[in-house]
Design a protein around this motif. Structure first.
Motif, PDB file in Angstrom:
ATOM      1  N   ARG A   1       0.822  -1.166   0.103  1.00 47.50           N
ATOM      2  CA  ARG A   1       0.096  -0.125   0.117  1.00 47.50           C
ATOM      3  C   ARG A   1       0.850   1.350  -0.129  1.00 47.50           C
ATOM      4  O   ARG A   1       0.563   2.049  -0.614  1.00 47.50           O
ATOM      5  CB  ARG A   1      -0.892  -0.134   1.431  1.00 47.50           C
ATOM      6  N   ILE A   2       1.771   1.216   0.792  1.00 46.09           N
ATOM      7  CA  ILE A   2       2.725   2.490   0.674  1.00 46.09           C
ATOM      8  C   ILE A   2       3.109   2.646  -0.661  1.00 46.09           C
ATOM      9  O   ILE A   2       3.725   3.851  -1.136  1.00 46.09           O
ATOM     10  CB  ILE A   2       3.992   2.220   1.749  1.00 46.09           C
ATOM     11  N   ALA A   3       3.779   1.629  -1.314  1.00 42.97           N
ATOM     12  CA  ALA A   3       4.275   1.686  -2.728  1.00 42.97           C
ATOM     13  C   ALA A   3       3.105   2.315  -3.485  1.00 42.97           C
ATOM     14  O   ALA A   3       3.525   3.067  -4.512  1.00 42.97           O
ATOM     15  CB  ALA A   3       4.519   0.349  -3.288  1.00 42.97           C
ATOM     16  N   ARG A   4       1.865   1.777  -3.405  1.00 47.29           N
ATOM     17  CA  ARG A   4       0.956   2.334  -4.255  1.00 47.29           C
ATOM     18  C   ARG A   4       0.298   4.025  -3.949  1.00 47.29           C
ATOM     19  O   ARG A   4       0.449   4.659  -4.773  1.00 47.29           O
ATOM     20  CB  ARG A   4      -0.406   1.567  -3.978  1.00 47.29           C
ATOM     21  N   VAL A   5       0.426   4.052  -2.603  1.00 46.29           N
ATOM     22  CA  VAL A   5       0.198   5.535  -2.231  1.00 46.29           C
ATOM     23  C   VAL A   5       1.251   6.305  -2.974  1.00 46.29           C
ATOM     24  O   VAL A   5       0.988   7.554  -3.567  1.00 46.29           O
ATOM     25  CB  VAL A   5       0.185   5.829  -0.818  1.00 46.29           C
TER      26      VAL A   5
END
Lengths: 844, 582
Positions: free
Chosen positions: B218-222
């Motif tokens: 999720r961090i990567a996606r944000v």
């Protein structure tokens, strides 16, 4: 490493550090900017700060610029402020005095109009980690918890936990936990509630070690009002906070079935969540709640299957790996429930090998009458795989399935087909399996031997495979025409055989063959014993010596010892105890599942064993095959002399091995096999022979002892009246775990602690220390008031035998449950008495 | 196992009323100050079973007009006559599954229940496994720190280097990859690989691995939402922004929010854009940038927050139906196993968060009973799409899903998966693969590979790779491409003993063959087909979906008469494991 960011020049970013001189340069620039009122000072400052952070990231020590950074910190630009906060947070601990300089502007920012600034400042203030600044933290935190902005309250809640780590007393004295609790149960913002819960769990768990009140507070977190309150709000929480609440709920102890069903119905839709962490946390709640309801528990398994499989397919390989590990755990617990889903566990081309390994284990576990054919067919495809480790695992999996099935007919055919593939490692792996199969199903010997007989031992390089082939040659020498001659060939090349395992097997095989076909083997046996006696490996030497003595004593006895009719092995030992599996299951949705180890084995720093991926699960061999053990290595030194002594006799021994020869030309070292020794052991040996089980493993265990001159024959002594313990026993967790799994329960008792004892058990350490003073060591402990669990061990003084104890203490009821396992079961009673007397003295 | 083993509701056992609360102090009042209520028993509230759902799905189609086949010509606009804005009856889904324990009653003794030996007492497991992250860092492929954040200061120095060494040299002998989760000296390292970068967290406690892996992803996606493109260059340029994000996403090791939307109000850095055109495409969205000109390639690399040069944001929404298919053919060409793992991915650039309705096939049914899950029924020709199972993003409301297969949601900013689904129902595989290997003399063999594209001619597959392991004693391979072959390359990978055949594109209905002559270093013995294969194929087919799952229409609640955002519905099928055995 030197992360000086090689691409610095290429990417032409202004923020790339180049080295040590950079820091000096930065300091210089910061100093110039400190008082600057130039219109573009803010932009410049931003730029320089950025370079400082960049250096920090790359691992360059920029703490020297601390003073300059603080001087430049007065800025209204939020981006610059944040960089400054980041820097100060990372370096304040090293500069507690200079950190004081930052307090001023942070405190001022904590009263800013803008809630974002208030929040940021509060977060940074609490992140300074400087003990002497604690006094400045309490007031902003207390106001922060009452702030009208949820953002600030959320940060203040975590801030309270940070404060606790800097100074526990300051946090407790300010009564912050009480405020957190009130906030947790009343705040309208879900993230504030979640952060309060995080902070409370952390504070109280740490506090519980010294305070009973805190321990009780933890209990209230798991109480119905709190758990139900949070569960009813579950949809308001972020997915991460949902996981937190679900984890809490999994610890909740419902008072009746209604509560269980209420919770499950409420959480049912969480199983459809796209976030795997939420789904796993929900599953944990379901599994734990229904532990005592067999039917519903099974329903839960049925229910969670589909969502788990969907999660495996969705998401990144890493995410599916974690889900697959949990699926693996469930499959291993209830293979029947997954037997129709076997196709979901077929390996895919793109799967990394750690995923394939898990899948192979699952396929092995779920194979039953209805799907074995398909599964084995699939596994056979993997055997030709280019990925050799996976191909090996696949072959082992086929063998394992064969060992657990009734109808092995088809599988045996498949295994035999592997031998025709003519790949070295395939042949080797298959031979090992065929050997194990024959040990369990001797009725297949006819088919197997026909095929195995065609394999040339020259083509097998791997020791395990070679050893297996030799074992079969020895065991079935009657059915294999060439057996004596093949063995003879192998003996001729004794010196070129590097693996002691193979030489041991060769020794035994020749011995067995000799009893079945004496005239053809006699010559080979002589050569073998000669070679064995002069072998450099002590086990080989000792076994050769043992066989020699046996033959010398009485060939008939020797035959009964070495070559008795074999009883089929019904069950191969499982390497992981069910207790261990239960423990991992209790820790569902944690790293324990991925590592396949209970958490105490990798989180408790003192008791952590060597950590590695265990391949034990696929290791089928037991007992006699494991000759390469630690003990033998240790004994190497002791036996050095014997080895050297016997080498000189090599030449004389050509004709020695005639049956029952009492006039041996063998000049044995008299200290070892003097006739007096042999005769003195006669009654013992006879009794041993009579009682020894017909299993093949019995021989290896007693030959070692015999040859080492240990008192094999000594009848188990009656338990000594007073048991004394070794004051410094050494047992590593891995061995403890293995022993715990292997040994049978010797004693199980309930014990009542003295009231003082129960009262003084505030934390595990107190009892651990007390028991240590009684020479009883703790290997693992855990629990929360009022329940503690300990694993103790002790060693009988002057002996190798260990006692293992599992002790569950409930301080509320002052009861302790004891489970004692012992290497020497006869002493368990005495040990139990000793243990209980030690326990009863606790607290007095 | 009887198919109805899982009853619609877990059974309830009637019980006497719970006594009135003994103490008020702990009682949460739900924030509204009302006095506690005595709970009332809930009705059966479980989600309907698969069968029940399948039954309701046979309703007549809703009166909402269907906006043509979305596959036809995107962008696709829904008819203006549909009044969507009015259709928001509060939040009908909320409370639907709510329990009666709003105001729990309890008696004092329940507060201090002893932990059951079964659960809480089991040794160290009594320690709650909280998500406590010690450190977060991003490493480049060479091991450089791009971002490094320590949240708790408890992990010894050098953890990033320890991690990198461990991953690089996991098991050199057997060339195994490091698993995503491992432990070195008591420190747990959890990582995901995104865009060639390592996103890593370390922790000292026994956390939920799934939680951390999801969080990393999720961090990567944000980050991607913010930067538009996620790669080493964009991260290096924007590392201060990433630090700013990390401050809000994780506090003291506890995950906070990962919603791009919520984060917006706390992020002050403007993303520095990198030129996406020159970068190799990454991620599932990238597939739209190749081969097909119809897709607005740059749009998917656009930051969710940054304003465009024109100063105005373009109102648009992307819906991607991405299917990863796995098929295994037996040596005689039969399909042994087949599976589709699908995702409906959404990326919204709409302002003001309008509500969206996404309609799927009306006859879509969900759930197959365990026993029937793998026998291929001939009914697959009927066109009914049967999902084995699916899951949904939090924002999705399913209240009308059971009736007319529409999903209602207010899409948050950024990219997210609306729905994931899994299908084991038989489907027509896009390619037929035939592979033959025959001995041709004592130390020679001939290989014949044939691929037939069994989809319509207006669809083109691209970046096709066919790999075939050959016997380990193969010394040389010479290839013979078909006459007039364009955009095809061949290679013999000496190290891994594989033939590789790359095709730029394959047009539907066409057939391609490759012949190869192998020279062995020794005489082959035994069965040569056992020493070679299986053939594996990789491909991407834009505007094709294997499952026939369709987005019938995509409605956006209108803010005004002139509001008419762009909407893009795109399909793509990718090979996950496409294997033909010899």
């Amino acid at each position: 490493m030197a992360p000086t960011v090689p691409s610095a020049a290429k990417s032409a970013s202004p923020s790339q550090p180049s080295g040590k001189s950079e820091v000096a340069d930065l300091k210089q620039q910061l100093r110039q900017l400190a008082g600057s009122r130039a219109p573009d000072a803010d932009d410049q400052r931003r730029d320089v700060f950025k370079r400082v952070i960049s250096c920090m990231t790359a691992g360059i020590d920029v703490s020297a610029a601390f003073g300059e950074m603080v001087l430049c910190s007065a800025t209204s630009d939020v981006v610059t402020k944040k960089m400054c906060y980041l820097y100060v947070g990372a370096h304040a601990r090293a500069h507690p005095d200079l950190a004081l300089l930052t307090i001023n502007f942070l405190q001022r920012d904590c009263r800013d109009q803008d809630p974002t600034i208030r929040g940021l400042a509060l977060r940074s203030l609490c992140s300074l980690r400087v003990p002497n600044l604690v006094e400045y933290l309490v007031t902003p935190l207390t106001t922060g918890l009452k702030d009208p902005s949820a953002y600030v309250r959320m940060i203040a809640a975590v801030g309270a936990a940070k404060l606790y780590h800097i100074s526990a007393t300051a946090c407790i004295d300010a009564d912050l936990p009480a405020s957190l609790k009130a906030l947790m149960l009343s705040d309208p913002d879900a993230q504030v509630v979640a952060n309060c819960l995080h902070a409370l769990q952390e504070i109280w768990t740490l506090e519980a070690a010294s305070s009973e009140a805190a321990a009780r507070e933890i209990e209230t977190l798991y109480s119905k009002p709190v758990v139900f309150y949070l569960l009813n709000k579950i949809k308001e929480f972020s997915e991460w906070a949902q996981c937190l609440v679900l984890e809490l709920a999994s610890k909740f102890l419902p008072s009746d079935n209604n509560e269980i069903f209420d919770i499950m119905n409420l959480l049912e839709d969480r199983l459809q969540h796209a976030n795997g962490a939420v789904v796993l946390a929900t599953i944990k709640v379901f599994l734990h709640l229904t532990m005592s309801m067999t039917d519903v528990h099974q329903q839960v398994y049925e229910r969670i299957k589909a969502p788990l499989l969907t999660l495996v397919g969705a998401g990144s390989p890493e995410q599916s790996y974690s889900v697959l590990c949990h699926l693996h755990l469930l499959v291993m617990r209830a293979p029947m429930l997954f037997s129709s889903d076997y196709k979901s566990f077929y390996c895919q081309f793109s799967d990394p090998s750690y995923v394939k390994k898990l899948k192979l284990e699952m396929l092995t576990a779920i194979a039953n009458e209805s799907n074995t054919y398909e599964i084995v067919t699939e596994l056979c495809e993997y055997a030709g795989n280019v990925d050799v480790p996976i191909a090996r695992e696949s072959i082992r999996a086929v063998g394992k399935i064969a060992l657990q099935q009734y109808d092995v007919n088809a599988i045996v055919d498949r295994l035999l087909q592997f031998l025709e593939m003519d790949k070295d490692f395939v042949t080797a792996e298959t031979l090992v399996l065929v050997k194990d199969l024959l040990r369990k199903y001797p009725q297949w010997s006819h088919d197997c031997i026909a095929v195995v007989g065609n394999i040339s031992s020259k083509n097998i390089q791997e020791p395990k495979g070679k050893a297996a082939l030799i074992w079969m040659l020895g065991e079935y020498s009657q059915d294999m025409l060439d057996a004596p001659y093949i063995l003879e060939n192998l003996v001729e090349n004794w010196d070129e055989e590097h693996s002691p395992e193979v030489r041991l097997h060769l020794l035994t095989a020749v011995m067995k063959c000799f009893f079945k076909r004496p005239p053809e083997t006699q010559k080979a046996l002589g050569a073998t014993l000669t070679a064995g006696l002069s072998d450099t490996h002590q086990d080989v030497h000792d076994r050769a010596l043992f066989y020699y003595r046996l033959l010398q004593y009485d060939p008939n006895v020797a035959e009964r010892v070495v070559n008795p009719p074999k009883q089929a092995v019904s069950v191969f030992a499982d390497t992981q105890s069910s207790e261990m599996k239960d423990r991992i299951f209790d820790e569902f949705n944690s790293l324990s599942v991925v590592y396949q180890k209970p958490s105490y084995m990798f989180t408790d720093k003192e008791h952590r064993g060597p950590f590695e991926y265990s391949e034990d699960l696929t290791n089928l061999t037991v007992g006699a095959e494991n000759t390469e053990n630690v003990i033998s290595a240790q004994r190497y030194q002791e036996n050095d002399n014997d080895l050297l002594l016997s080498t000189s006799d090599k030449e004389d021994n050509g004709t020695r091995a005639s049956n029952g020869s009492s006039t041996s030309t063998y000049n044995a070292p008299s200290d070892l096999i003097g006739s007096s020794l042999i005769s003195s052991q006669t009654p013992a040996e006879t009794s041993l022979i009579n009682t020894s089980g017909p299993t093949s493993s019995s021989q290896s265990s007693f030959n070692l002892d015999d040859l080492l001159g240990l008192g094999v024959t000594e009848a188990p002594a009656p338990p000594p009246p007073v048991l004394s313990l070794n004051s410094k026993p050494v047992l590593d967790p891995g061995t403890f775990q293995k022993k715990w799994g292997q040994l049978a329960l010797a004693l199980s008792q309930e014990f009542t602690l003295s009231p003082q004892g129960a009262a003084s058990l505030m934390n595990p350490q107190s009892l651990i220390r007390h028991m240590q003073s009684n020479y009883i060591q703790c290997i693992a402990s855990g629990g929360q008031p009022p329940n503690y669990k300990f694993f103790f061990y002790a060693q009988k003084d002057g002996a190798t035998a260990f006692f293992l104890v599992e002790c569950i203490v409930n301080t509320a009821s002052a009861k302790a449950q004891l489970k004692i396992k012992a290497d020497d079961g006869t002493a368990a009673e005495a040990f139990s008495t000793l243990f209980q007397s030690a326990l009863s003295q606790f607290g007095s | 196992m009887p198919p109805d083993i899982y009853r619609p509701s877990y059974p309830r056992i009637p019980s006497p009323a719970i006594p009135a609360p003994a103490t008020q102090r702990l009682l949460p009042d739900g924030g509204d100050g009302r006095p506690p209520r005595i709970p009332s028993p809930p009705a059966a509230r479980l989600l309907p079973t698969a069968e029940a759902r399948a039954r309701v799905s046979r309703r007549p189609p809703p009166s909402v007009p269907v906006a043509g086949r979305p596959r036809g010509s995107p962008p696709l606009r829904s008819p203006r006559s549909v009044p969507v804005a009015g259709r928001r009856p509060g939040s009908p889904f909320a409370g639907h599954h709510k329990l009666d324990c709003q105001t729990p009653s309890f008696s004092r003794h329940q507060l201090f229940l002893p932990a059951s030996p079964n659960l809480a007492c089991a040794g160290a497991s009594a320690v709650p496994n909280r998500a406590m992250i010690s450190q977060f860092f991003v490493l480049s492929q060479r091991g450089d720190h791009i971002v490094f954040r320590d949240y708790r200061g408890e992990v010894p120095k050098g953890s990033a280097e320890i991690f990198f060494r461990k991953v690089k040299f996991w098991n050199d002998d057997e060339a195994e990859e490091a698993p995503p989760v491992f432990n070195v000296d008591g420190v747990n390292y959890i990582h995901v690989k995104v865009a060639g970068l390592f996103f890593v967290v370390t922790t000292m406690v026994n956390v939920s691995p799934s939680l951390l892996l999801e969080l990393l992803q999720r961090i990567a996606r944000v980050t991607k939402d913010y930067l538009g493109v996620l790669n080493e260059d964009s991260l290096r340029k924007n590392f201060i922004l990433v630090y700013e994000l990390l401050d809000e996403v994780i506090d003291f090791g506890y995950p906070q929010t990962t919603s791009t939307e919520v984060l917006k109000s706390y992020i002050f850095n403007e993303p520095i854009m990198v030129d996406a055109g020159r970068l190799p495409p990454l991620g599932p969205a990238a597939m739209f940038m190749q081969g097909t000109k119809r897709m607005p390639g740059t749009a998917v690399t656009k930051s969710v927050v940054a304003t465009e040069p024109g100063g105005k944001k373009r109102e648009e929404i992307f819906v991607d139906i991405i299917e990863k298919i796995s098929v295994t053919f037996s040596s005689s060409g039969y399909i042994l196993t087949s599976e589709i793992d699908g995702t409906i991915q959404m990326k919204s650039y709409l302002s003001g968060n309008p509500e969206i309705r996404l309609a799927l096939n009306e006859d879509l049914s969900i759930g197959r009973t365990g026993s029937a899950s793998h026998d291929y029924r001939s009914s697959s020709g009927s066109g009914t799409v049967i999902l084995d199972d699916c899951n949904f993003h939090e924002s999705v409301h399913l209240d009308s899903f059971d009736i007319d297969r529409t999903l209602t949601l207010i899409p948050p900013d950024g990219e997210f998966a609306v729905m994931n689904y899994r299908i084991t129902q038989e489907f027509k595989p896009p390619f037929r693969v035939t592979a033959l290997i025959e001995e041709a003399g004592p130390s020679r063999a001939e290989v014949l590979l044939k691929i037939r594209a069994e989809f319509s001619a207006n669809v083109t597959a691209n970046t096709i790779t066919v790999q075939m392991p050959v016997p380990s004693y193969t010394m040389r391979a010479s290839f013979e491409l078909e006459a007039g072959a364009v955009g095809q390359t061949t290679d013999y990978k000496e190290g891994s003993k594989r033939l590789e055949w790359n095709l730029k594109k394959i047009v539907g209905g066409s057939e391609h063959t490759l012949r190869a002559k192998l020279t062995f270093s020794q005489e082959s013995h035994g069965n040569i087909t056992k020493e070679a294969g299986p053939v594996n194929m990789n491909f991407t087919i834009p505007m094709y979906n294997a499952s026939k799952l369709q987005v019938r229409y995509l409605q956006i609640a209108k803010k005004s008469k002139t509001y008419n955002p762009y909407r893009w519905v795109r399909y793509v099928t990718q090979a996950n494991s496409y294997v033909a055995r010899l």
